[in-house]
Design a protein around this motif. Structure first.
Motif, PDB file in Angstrom:
ATOM      1  N   ARG A   1      38.770  44.558  36.716  1.00 13.18           N
ATOM      2  CA  ARG A   1      39.183  45.529  38.025  1.00 13.18           C
ATOM      3  C   ARG A   1      40.454  44.921  38.791  1.00 13.18           C
ATOM      4  O   ARG A   1      40.766  45.982  39.166  1.00 13.18           O
ATOM      5  CB  ARG A   1      37.868  45.767  39.126  1.00 13.18           C
ATOM      6  N   PHE A   2      40.966  43.850  38.673  1.00 12.57           N
ATOM      7  CA  PHE A   2      41.679  43.778  39.472  1.00 12.57           C
ATOM      8  C   PHE A   2      42.432  43.232  38.217  1.00 12.57           C
ATOM      9  O   PHE A   2      44.173  42.655  39.571  1.00 12.57           O
ATOM     10  CB  PHE A   2      41.033  42.859  41.221  1.00 12.57           C
ATOM     11  N   GLY A   3      42.547  42.735  37.485  1.00 11.87           N
ATOM     12  CA  GLY A   3      43.163  42.192  37.041  1.00 11.87           C
ATOM     13  C   GLY A   3      43.953  40.979  37.347  1.00 11.87           C
ATOM     14  O   GLY A   3      44.828  39.946  36.537  1.00 11.87           O
ATOM     15  N   GLU A   4      42.859  40.194  37.587  1.00 16.65           N
ATOM     16  CA  GLU A   4      42.743  38.396  38.015  1.00 16.65           C
ATOM     17  C   GLU A   4      42.269  37.271  37.003  1.00 16.65           C
ATOM     18  O   GLU A   4      41.323  37.999  37.005  1.00 16.65           O
ATOM     19  CB  GLU A   4      41.965  39.046  39.747  1.00 16.65           C
ATOM     20  N   PRO A   5      43.228  36.859  36.763  1.00 18.07           N
ATOM     21  CA  PRO A   5      42.993  35.939  35.975  1.00 18.07           C
ATOM     22  C   PRO A   5      42.033  34.849  36.148  1.00 18.07           C
ATOM     23  O   PRO A   5      41.472  34.748  37.297  1.00 18.07           O
ATOM     24  CB  PRO A   5      43.821  35.219  35.329  1.00 18.07           C
ATOM     25  N   LEU A   6      41.167  33.758  35.529  1.00 17.60           N
ATOM     26  CA  LEU A   6      40.367  32.743  35.989  1.00 17.60           C
ATOM     27  C   LEU A   6      40.600  31.938  36.188  1.00 17.60           C
ATOM     28  O   LEU A   6      41.203  30.873  35.865  1.00 17.60           O
ATOM     29  CB  LEU A   6      39.371  32.784  34.531  1.00 17.60           C
TER      30      LEU A   6
END
Length: 711
Positions: free
Chosen positions: A316-321
């Motif tokens: 959804r946000f392209g946020e990595p772990l």
């Protein structure tokens, strides 16, 4: 209304009521059937240790201040270590990729904050071995500047393969177990048909409540991640969310978030280790994963609730772990709760923020008391799989007493959830009997610690099994290396043998061809001799070479060459004398030796010139350095100049032919050894030289006979 119409309407109403009752009964039967299908099963063994979960569930999920340095290991997952993409001194942004996955089973590593790379070196890790591992050390700047992300409003507009690539690029790995790359797990190979997706919200380990609090506070994110995973798996028939009955708040939150979806929240009794992947599959589906098999082999994929949320954030946000929720608990801390902490945060920094009492600390456990392990260096970082930090006091979790002898009570076999024989595995592990260990399915052990927990002799059984597994893996790797080396050696040996056979076949073919050509040439030579044609007349090239040699060996050329050599030697002596007079003292000996050598060469040049002059002009022997005339010159005093010139010319030609013949014989011998295809040519050339030499010798003999007859 007529009586007939009233009767007809009454019948219609009755039919409608009957249909409604039938539909209601069918719905009840379907619900009952579904309820029966969702009835949890049981698994063998298991234990009920104290849960100790209330200490960390009384407060909402908290945060910690950003650490000055973040340590990011290159291996936080199952599989190959990631490859660094940055170097010392690089400035990086939050969310930027720092290391790239090396192969399929590997994970990317991203920056949890903005800052500067100050080191790439081995660092202490939260691993049972205690060995350091390569890590990127990031000096944070506190600005929290993000890199450019690629959000996705509607994942259904993307292909499953593109979603998998996005999850892989964000470095999402399993957050409830060993850290297996999620993209690989969601893409089962071999064409396996997945009919069941299981979301693990069990969290059966004592003290750990990270998943419990996550389900309470962020259930909608988890459901959104489950929808993405179900879409990637082509909408499996069943999506089951398994939660133990000791988490009522989490159960209610998940049921509300799952309302309106086809996802089923299944509640089952609390028993350790129901959170194990194989045990959970058996509870929810009744299926058993085969020995050394994978859940995908029986049509099941199992993911953790925290992993589902990480998938949602990545898509959804392209946020990595780059962060995770970790339970920080233990009586040695002032504040026991769950915190969302950036990955790479040093454990020392986190415990300091939670109010660590150094005087009460005896050990720091990463994980729970059943499956966790003690670390010696609290500078080790939080990684993607760190779900709990347990800092107990001695009163809360006493150190284990010394192990005693096994009394063969069998409690360990009763508690084993994998239906193994822990006692037999213990004996075989002690004597390092690897064949027996594998025959008794050592690798089916999930290392839950249930056997050690119930053992009255306090034997650390899991440690024996873990060490035996490591030894077997190392032995198998060494065997594979040895097999590969043997295969390479055997292949090289076969290749060399094949090449040698091919070369031998070529040499034999060349020898056969040369022998055939030689026989044909002998036949031609015999035929030529019969017709009176000489060999010398047929060899035009050889005759031309003989003429050139004769011209080069003429007396005029020899005299000119000797004069040039003498002049050069004289000039060299003059130069060396000048150089000696100007040379420093430390180099005079070296220059004097060079002058002596030049004088010797000058003397030799004068002798050579005298010899050439004596042969060319036998009547003039008065030159400086001339040698005494030899017997040939004395004997030829009365001969004419033309006769003397012919005699010397013949001698020079004979010497040249002898040298050429020796060289030709050496070439022929070498070609014969190597199996040269043109061996016949070498033999013909040698024969021609022999014939020419014999002819010249006969001519010389005739000339000598003529001179003797004149005397």
């Amino acid at each position: 209304m007529s009586p007939e119409q009233e009767t007809k309407g009454s019948r219609n109403r009755q039919r409608q009521l009957v249909g409604e009752r039938r539909a209601e009964r069918a719905a009840q039967l379907a619900a009952s059937e579904k309820q029966r299908a969702l009835q949890p099963n049981d698994f063998p063994g298991g234990i009920h240790p104290p849960q100790n979960k209330l200490q960390s569930t009384g407060k909402p999920i908290g945060t910690v201040p950003l650490a000055a340095q973040l340590i990011l290991p290159l291996s936080q997952h199952v599989g190959a270590q990631a490859i660094p993409l940055v170097k010392l001194g690089d400035r990086v942004l939050k969310g930027q990729k720092l290391a790239e996955a090396d192969g399929l089973v590997s994970c990317n590593v991203h920056a949890p904050s903005s800052g500067k790379v100050v080191a790439i070196e081995p660092y202490p890790m939260t691993h049972p071995s205690g060995l350091p591992a390569d890590a990127i050390v990031l000096q944070t700047d506190g600005e929290e500047r993000w890199c450019n992300l690629q959000p996705c409003e509607d994942f259904r507009r993307m292909e499953p393969v593109d979603l998998l690539e996005k999850i892989r690029d964000c470095g999402v790995a399993g957050m409830g177990g060993a850290g297996f790359p999620t993209a690989v797990k969601l893409d089962p190979h071999g064409g396996t048909d997945i009919d069941t997706l299981i979301i693990n919200g069990t969290e059966c380990e004592p003290y750990i409540t990270a998943d419990d609090m996550l389900m309470r506070e962020r259930a909608s994110d988890i459901i959104a991640g489950i929808e993405i995973m179900a879409y990637i798996l082509d909408q499996p028939e069943r999506v089951l969310i398994g939660i133990e009955d000791n988490k009522p708040e989490a159960i209610e939150a998940m049921r509300q978030a799952a309302a309106g979806t086809r996802f089923d929240v299944v509640v089952y009794p609390c028993k350790y280790p129901s959170g194990g992947e194989k045990q959970l599959i058996q509870i929810l589906t009744g299926r058993e994963v085969p020995n050394r098999g994978l859940p995908a082999n029986i049509g099941v994929i199992c993911q953790n609730v925290a992993t589902a949320r990480a998938v949602y954030r990545a898509v959804r946000f392209g946020e990595p772990l780059i962060n995770r929720i970790t339970t920080v608990v233990g009586r040695a801390l002032e504040r026991q709760c769950n915190v969302e902490v950036p990955i790479g945060t040093p454990i020392r920094h986190l415990l300091k923020h939670q109010g660590l009492h150094r005087g009460l600390v005896r050990r720091i456990i990463v994980g729970g008391p059943m499956m966790g392990h003690t670390i010696d260096d609290d500078t080790a970082p939080i990684v993607k799989t760190t779900n709990c930090l347990l800092v107990p006091t001695d009163a809360e979790l006493p150190p284990p007493p010394p192990a005693q002898a096994c009394i063969r009570c069998g409690f360990c076999a009763e508690a084993c959830p994998a239906s193994l024989l822990p006692q037999q595995l213990y004996w075989y592990a002690r004597v390092d009997d690897r064949e027996k260990l594998q025959a008794y399915n050592l690798f089916d052990c999930i290392e839950c610690g249930a056997c050690s927990y119930v053992c009255p002799s306090q034997i650390p059984l899991v440690q024996y099994y873990r060490a035996a597994k490591g030894d077997i893996r190392i032995a198998e790797e060494e065997k594979q290396k040895s097999d590969r080396a043997r295969e390479r050696f055997e292949f090289r040996k076969l290749r060399l043998e094949k090449a040698e056979k091919e070369r031998e076949a070529k040499r034999k073919a060349r020898r056969d061809a040369a022998e055939l050509a030689r026989r044909q040439q002998e036949k031609k030579s015999t035929a030529s001799a019969g017709t009176g044609v000489s060999q010398g007349e047929a060899d035009v090239v050889a005759a031309a070479l003989a003429r050139v040699t004769a011209r080069q060996a003429s007396p005029e050329q020899q005299l000119a060459r000797a004069q040039r050599t003498l002049t050069s030697a004289e000039h060299r002596v003059e130069r060396m004398q000048t150089k000696l007079s100007q040379a420093p003292a430390d180099k005079r000996d070296q220059v004097a030796a060079q002058l002596k050598e030049a004088q010797i060469k000058l003397h030799e040049a004068r002798q050579k010139l005298a010899q050439v002059q004596a042969r060319a002009l036998p009547g003039d022997n008065s030159g400086e350095g001339s040698a005494a005339p030899g017997p040939d010159i004395t004997a030829a005093t009365a001969a004419t100049p033309a006769q003397v010139s012919d005699r010397d010319k013949l001698a020079a030609e004979i010497a040249a032919l002898q040298a050429r013949l020796e060289k030709s014989e050496r070439r022929l011998q070498k070609a014969s050894v190597e199996g040269h295809p043109d061996l016949e040519v070498f033999e013909v050339a040698r024969q021609k030289l022999r014939d020419k030499l014999e002819e010249k010798v006969r001519a010389q003999q005739r000339l000598a006979d003529g001179e003797n007859s004149c005397h």
